[in-house]
Design an enzyme around this catalytic site. Structure first.
Site, PDB file in Angstrom:
ATOM      1  N   HIS A 338       0.832  -1.203   0.000  1.00 22.47           N
ATOM      2  CA  HIS A 338       0.000   0.000   0.000  1.00 22.47           C
ATOM      3  C   HIS A 338       0.867   1.254   0.000  1.00 22.47           C
ATOM      4  O   HIS A 338       0.556   2.233  -0.688  1.00 22.47           O
ATOM      5  CB  HIS A 338      -0.944  -0.001   1.206  1.00 22.47           C
ATOM      6  CG  HIS A 338      -2.063   0.969   1.091  1.00 22.47           C
ATOM      7  ND1 HIS A 338      -2.096   2.156   1.795  1.00 22.47           N
ATOM      8  CD2 HIS A 338      -3.198   0.944   0.348  1.00 22.47           C
ATOM      9  CE1 HIS A 338      -3.201   2.815   1.491  1.00 22.47           C
ATOM     10  NE2 HIS A 338      -3.889   2.111   0.624  1.00 22.47           N
ATOM     11  N   CYS A 339       1.948   1.225   0.740  1.00 23.05           N
ATOM     12  CA  CYS A 339       2.855   2.372   0.793  1.00 23.05           C
ATOM     13  C   CYS A 339       3.459   2.695  -0.571  1.00 23.05           C
ATOM     14  O   CYS A 339       3.785   3.847  -0.851  1.00 23.05           O
ATOM     15  CB  CYS A 339       3.997   2.094   1.768  1.00 23.05           C
ATOM     16  SG  CYS A 339       3.498   1.672   3.439  1.00 23.05           S
TER      17      CYS A 339
END
Length: 349
Positions: A338-339
């Site tokens: 997600h980062c």
């Protein structure tokens, strides 16, 4: 006076809203992955690209022409369709596109979209230089021919989580940290979130997990899986450093109410075994999954809890497959799938 995105009807959609593409910034910074760790993480990174590319374009910010040539040479090795990849040469500092990338807003019953260009200071100035990454939202706005609006404050995509129906979740440890916007109090920050993400409600948990150098990003702890359901990470081992903070977050979630007055439907997922590399505890978490058109891509860490996390998430996401991809090398950089990603949603019409 310029009207805010919210006043014009724009809002940040939930991650499961159909995507036009996913943006990533190709990693090259050997301060994030030192020595041979950068090359060791590339197979996991290309596996992420391949999984996303099954259902949408992957648009990649690339620091130099030489890096572009490297990427093009690697695509066949991972059986990635080059027609699904678009490369944009521009200066970059690091790989965390969730935080330095643009926030794409849409408008109901409209083909209009808008980019919000939040300021970026590498999580409170921890990792200079970050000037090139701070320019990426405006550069992407030009690429996709969209207008942008700059609120003038620091904000990171990993610090906020949306249900697409007027609610955003965030953490006090991050957004109220004086290393971001010391001139703003909680109410003022909430007003920025409402005005520039187009939400009506801000819900706060306390803190993040051990090893998270972002001061407690929400995308490692609590995520919406539909408009009224969240998963939250829990640590059953009382002696573990994450136990107390995750228990506190869970307690706070139970007290929250959505805009219609209903409580959150809360699903607990146990944390993976502690991911310790070179005596450093990395922020390994199943909450750092990415919802793309083709799948929900979940970081896994070669431990017994992997299967349980994938099973729970598979029961929650019934409209697309849930797949686990190894993130043991990527997580050394203190972030995961997600980062590394930022979605470009399709317009509502």
């Amino acid at each position: 006076m310029v009207s805010t995105p919210k006043e014009r009807g724009f809002f940040f959609p939930a991650e499961w809203h159909p995507h036009e593409a996913t943006w990533i910034t190709f990693p090259h910074n050997d301060h994030s992955w030192q020595g041979d760790k950068l090359s060791q993480m590339y197979p996991e990174y290309f596996a992420l690209i391949k999984a996303i590319s099954q259902g949408e374009k992957v648009k990649i910010n690339v620091n130099l022409e030489a890096l572009k040539n490297f990427i093009l040479g690697e695509l066949p090795k991972y059986d990635i369709d080059p027609q699904q990849i678009e490369l944009f040469i521009r200066p970059t500092n690091d790989a965390w596109c969730r935080d330095h990338g643009p926030a794409f807003l849409i408008k109901n019953d409209s083909s209009e979209r808008l980019i919000v260009d939040w300021g970026y200071n590498a999580w409170g100035g921890k990792y200079p230089p970050f000037d090139a990454d701070n320019q990426i939202p405006q550069a992407i706005a030009k690429d996709v021919a969209l207008a942008f609006q700059s609120p003038g404050i620091i904000m990171e995509g990993g610090s906020v989580e949306f249900n697409g129906k007027g609610t955003v979740l965030t953490s006090r440890s991050c957004l109220l940290n004086p290393n971001r916007n010391p001139h703003l109090n909680q109410e003022q920050i909430e007003n920025y979130l409402k005005d520039y993400y187009g939400v009506d409600q801000v819900l706060w948990v306390s803190d993040g997990i051990v090893g998270d150098d972002t001061d407690g990003h929400i995308d490692d702890t609590v995520r919406f899986v539909n408009e009224n359901t969240v998963i939250t990470m829990v640590e059953p081992k009382v002696e573990d450093e994450n136990h107390a903070v995750l228990a506190q977050n869970l307690s706070e979630l139970k007290e929250m109410r959505l805009l219609d007055g209903s409580p959150l439907n809360i699903i607990e997922i146990p944390m993976p075994e502690a991911v310790v590399i070179d005596e450093f505890r990395a922020p390994g978490s199943y909450a750092n999954f990415y919802i793309c058109n083709a799948a929900v891509i979940v970081p896994i860490f070669d431990c017994p809890q992997d299967a349980l996390a994938l099973d729970i998430l598979s029961q929650l996401f019934t409209d697309r497959p849930v797949i686990g991809l190894s993130a043991r090398e990527i997580i050394w950089g203190q972030g995961s799938f997600h980062c590394l990603t930022q979605q470009e949603p399709k317009a509502a019409l």
